[in-house]
Motif scaffolding. Structure first.
Motif, PDB file in Angstrom:
ATOM      1  N   PHE A   1     -16.099 -14.523   4.098  1.00  0.00           N
ATOM      2  CA  PHE A   1     -15.848 -13.386   2.982  1.00  0.00           C
ATOM      3  C   PHE A   1     -15.705 -11.826   3.569  1.00  0.00           C
ATOM      4  CE2 PHE A   1     -17.555 -16.764   0.615  1.00  0.00           C
ATOM      5  CZ  PHE A   1     -16.733 -17.078  -0.495  1.00  0.00           C
ATOM      6  N   SER A   2     -14.364 -11.409   3.270  1.00  0.00           N
ATOM      7  CA  SER A   2     -13.934 -10.058   3.628  1.00  0.00           C
ATOM      8  C   SER A   2     -13.460  -9.324   2.496  1.00  0.00           C
ATOM      9  CB  SER A   2     -12.534 -10.131   4.608  1.00  0.00           C
ATOM     10  OG  SER A   2     -12.999 -10.847   5.878  1.00  0.00           O
ATOM     11  N   GLU A   3     -14.018  -8.266   2.439  1.00  0.00           N
ATOM     12  CA  GLU A   3     -13.546  -7.171   1.250  1.00  0.00           C
ATOM     13  C   GLU A   3     -12.007  -6.964   1.281  1.00  0.00           C
ATOM     14  OE1 GLU A   3     -16.406  -4.146  -0.120  1.00  0.00           O
ATOM     15  OE2 GLU A   3     -14.754  -2.919   0.734  1.00  0.00           O
ATOM     16  N   VAL A   4     -11.582  -7.210   0.170  1.00  0.00           N
ATOM     17  CA  VAL A   4     -10.062  -6.737   0.179  1.00  0.00           C
ATOM     18  C   VAL A   4      -9.544  -5.723  -0.983  1.00  0.00           C
ATOM     19  CG1 VAL A   4      -9.208  -9.290   0.977  1.00  0.00           C
ATOM     20  CG2 VAL A   4      -9.577  -8.699  -1.535  1.00  0.00           C
ATOM     21  N   GLN A   5     -10.661  -5.323  -1.757  1.00  0.00           N
ATOM     22  CA  GLN A   5     -10.180  -4.472  -2.677  1.00  0.00           C
ATOM     23  C   GLN A   5     -11.681  -3.980  -3.490  1.00  0.00           C
ATOM     24  OE1 GLN A   5      -7.482  -5.674  -5.804  1.00  0.00           O
ATOM     25  NE2 GLN A   5      -7.208  -3.578  -6.652  1.00  0.00           N
ATOM     26  N   VAL A   6     -11.544  -2.434  -3.779  1.00  0.00           N
ATOM     27  CA  VAL A   6     -12.592  -2.011  -4.577  1.00  0.00           C
ATOM     28  C   VAL A   6     -12.238  -1.224  -5.548  1.00  0.00           C
ATOM     29  CG1 VAL A   6     -14.673  -0.141  -4.468  1.00  0.00           C
ATOM     30  CG2 VAL A   6     -14.059  -1.594  -2.306  1.00  0.00           C
ATOM     31  N   LEU A   7     -12.626  -1.701  -6.993  1.00  0.00           N
ATOM     32  CA  LEU A   7     -12.344  -0.962  -8.019  1.00  0.00           C
ATOM     33  C   LEU A   7     -13.276   0.025  -8.371  1.00  0.00           C
ATOM     34  CD1 LEU A   7     -11.506  -4.097 -10.133  1.00  0.00           C
ATOM     35  CD2 LEU A   7      -9.701  -2.663  -8.688  1.00  0.00           C
ATOM     36  N   ARG A   8     -12.994   1.322  -8.323  1.00  0.00           N
ATOM     37  CA  ARG A   8     -14.052   2.454  -8.412  1.00  0.00           C
ATOM     38  C   ARG A   8     -13.863   3.137  -9.929  1.00  0.00           C
ATOM     39  NH1 ARG A   8     -15.919   2.949  -3.542  1.00  0.00           N
ATOM     40  NH2 ARG A   8     -14.715   2.478  -1.713  1.00  0.00           N
ATOM     41  N   ASP A   9     -14.724   4.025 -10.183  1.00  0.00           N
ATOM     42  CA  ASP A   9     -14.576   4.868 -11.130  1.00  0.00           C
ATOM     43  C   ASP A   9     -14.556   4.230 -12.345  1.00  0.00           C
ATOM     44  OD1 ASP A   9     -14.614   7.266  -9.672  1.00  0.00           O
ATOM     45  OD2 ASP A   9     -12.279   7.105  -9.434  1.00  0.00           O
ATOM     46  N   VAL A  10     -15.426   2.975 -12.576  1.00  0.00           N
ATOM     47  CA  VAL A  10     -15.575   2.011 -13.510  1.00  0.00           C
ATOM     48  C   VAL A  10     -16.678   2.963 -14.455  1.00  0.00           C
ATOM     49  CG1 VAL A  10     -16.337  -0.085 -14.631  1.00  0.00           C
ATOM     50  CG2 VAL A  10     -15.023   0.107 -12.658  1.00  0.00           C
TER      51      VAL A  10
ATOM     52  N   VAL B   1     -16.401  -2.780  -8.798  1.00  0.00           N
ATOM     53  CA  VAL B   1     -16.428  -4.185  -8.651  1.00  0.00           C
ATOM     54  C   VAL B   1     -15.625  -4.164  -7.250  1.00  0.00           C
ATOM     55  CG1 VAL B   1     -14.781  -5.820  -9.587  1.00  0.00           C
ATOM     56  CG2 VAL B   1     -15.859  -3.992 -11.231  1.00  0.00           C
ATOM     57  N   ARG B   2     -15.953  -5.179  -6.539  1.00  0.00           N
ATOM     58  CA  ARG B   2     -15.575  -5.510  -5.231  1.00  0.00           C
ATOM     59  C   ARG B   2     -14.990  -6.872  -5.186  1.00  0.00           C
ATOM     60  NH1 ARG B   2     -16.956  -1.478  -1.298  1.00  0.00           N
ATOM     61  NH2 ARG B   2     -18.329   0.039  -2.208  1.00  0.00           N
ATOM     62  N   ILE B   3     -13.872  -6.973  -4.618  1.00  0.00           N
ATOM     63  CA  ILE B   3     -13.075  -8.254  -4.598  1.00  0.00           C
ATOM     64  C   ILE B   3     -13.275  -8.660  -3.122  1.00  0.00           C
ATOM     65  CG2 ILE B   3     -11.013  -9.557  -5.131  1.00  0.00           C
ATOM     66  CD1 ILE B   3     -10.290  -7.232  -7.129  1.00  0.00           C
ATOM     67  N   TRP B   4     -13.695 -10.085  -2.633  1.00  0.00           N
ATOM     68  CA  TRP B   4     -13.562 -10.505  -1.543  1.00  0.00           C
ATOM     69  C   TRP B   4     -12.732 -11.759  -1.559  1.00  0.00           C
ATOM     70  CZ3 TRP B   4     -17.567  -7.862   1.355  1.00  0.00           C
ATOM     71  CH2 TRP B   4     -18.642  -6.975   0.627  1.00  0.00           C
ATOM     72  N   ARG B   5     -12.372 -12.096  -0.262  1.00  0.00           N
ATOM     73  CA  ARG B   5     -11.451 -13.311   0.045  1.00  0.00           C
ATOM     74  C   ARG B   5     -12.070 -14.183   1.140  1.00  0.00           C
ATOM     75  NH1 ARG B   5      -7.639 -13.314   3.776  1.00  0.00           N
ATOM     76  NH2 ARG B   5      -6.936 -11.261   4.279  1.00  0.00           N
ATOM     77  N   ALA B   6     -11.962 -15.429   1.113  1.00  0.00           N
ATOM     78  CA  ALA B   6     -12.383 -16.149   2.401  1.00  0.00           C
ATOM     79  C   ALA B   6     -11.310 -16.044   3.001  1.00  0.00           C
ATOM     80  CB  ALA B   6     -12.475 -17.729   1.859  1.00  0.00           C
ATOM     81  N   ASP B   7     -11.646 -15.760   4.486  1.00  0.00           N
ATOM     82  CA  ASP B   7     -10.470 -15.327   5.671  1.00  0.00           C
ATOM     83  C   ASP B   7      -9.900 -16.685   5.727  1.00  0.00           C
ATOM     84  OD1 ASP B   7      -8.972 -14.706   7.832  1.00  0.00           O
ATOM     85  OD2 ASP B   7     -10.844 -13.564   8.744  1.00  0.00           O
ATOM     86  N   PRO B   8      -8.432 -16.819   5.927  1.00  0.00           N
ATOM     87  CA  PRO B   8      -7.716 -17.807   5.995  1.00  0.00           C
ATOM     88  C   PRO B   8      -7.583 -17.949   7.689  1.00  0.00           C
ATOM     89  CG  PRO B   8      -6.294 -16.249   5.357  1.00  0.00           C
ATOM     90  CD  PRO B   8      -7.564 -15.604   5.051  1.00  0.00           C
ATOM     91  N   ALA B   9      -7.897 -17.091   8.326  1.00  0.00           N
ATOM     92  CA  ALA B   9      -7.605 -17.657   9.846  1.00  0.00           C
ATOM     93  C   ALA B   9      -8.920 -18.048  10.166  1.00  0.00           C
ATOM     94  CB  ALA B   9      -7.676 -15.992  10.394  1.00  0.00           C
ATOM     95  N   ARG B  10     -10.012 -18.091   9.476  1.00  0.00           N
ATOM     96  CA  ARG B  10     -11.309 -18.852   9.854  1.00  0.00           C
ATOM     97  C   ARG B  10     -11.296 -20.319   9.353  1.00  0.00           C
ATOM     98  NH1 ARG B  10     -15.772 -15.071  11.614  1.00  0.00           N
ATOM     99  NH2 ARG B  10     -16.970 -16.757  11.213  1.00  0.00           N
ATOM    100  N   THR B  11     -10.120 -20.958   9.062  1.00  0.00           N
ATOM    101  CA  THR B  11     -10.302 -22.143   8.363  1.00  0.00           C
ATOM    102  C   THR B  11     -11.017 -23.398   9.135  1.00  0.00           C
ATOM    103  OG1 THR B  11      -8.177 -22.631   9.077  1.00  0.00           O
ATOM    104  CG2 THR B  11      -8.664 -21.925   6.853  1.00  0.00           C
TER     105      THR B  11
END
Length: 122
Positions: A105-114, A88-98
């Motif tokens: 969107f930039s990836e901020v976290q990867v949940l592995r081993d599901v 499962v990958r979590i992405w967020r809109a980059d606030p520096a690009r407002t």
């Protein structure tokens, strides 16, 4: 005025999911975007309000090693994607690009081993 259907061209594999997102934080010409996930292991961000003959793909998110089977947006605007690569990958809109027309969107976290494939997100 009659509205004709418009094609979204870009994925090289089966499209597995679509998500319509609206709100001021989303950007786009009309304050909404369409996101699609596919067997080509990508998520595409579309601006369906673009004036081009076909809706513009404004970003392609890469990182999954298998079919991206589903996607969801959290209450805080994070994009969550699930895949047959058991992540499962979590992405967020980059606030520096407002100042940009569309969020980036930039990836901020990867949940592995599901255990097993991710078939649906809620």
């Amino acid at each position: 005025a009659e509205t004709k259907p418009r094609m979204l061209r870009g994925h090289s594999g089966l499209v597995c999911g679509l998500l319509f997102v609206s709100g001021p934080e989303v950007g786009g010409h009309g304050g909404y975007l369409l996101l699609s996930c596919s067997a080509d292991r990508t998520v595409r961000v579309w601006d369906p309000a673009s004036s081009e003959p076909e809706p513009a793909c404004v970003q392609t998110l890469r990182g999954h090693g298998g079919t991206v089977t589903d996607l969801a947006i959290t209450d805080t605007g994070m994009l969550v994607t699930g895949s047959t690569d058991s992540t499962v990958r979590i992405w967020r809109a980059d606030p520096a690009r407002t100042v940009m027309l569309h969020p980036w969107f930039s990836e901020v976290q990867v949940l592995r081993d599901v255990s097993g494939w991710i078939n649906a997100l809620a």
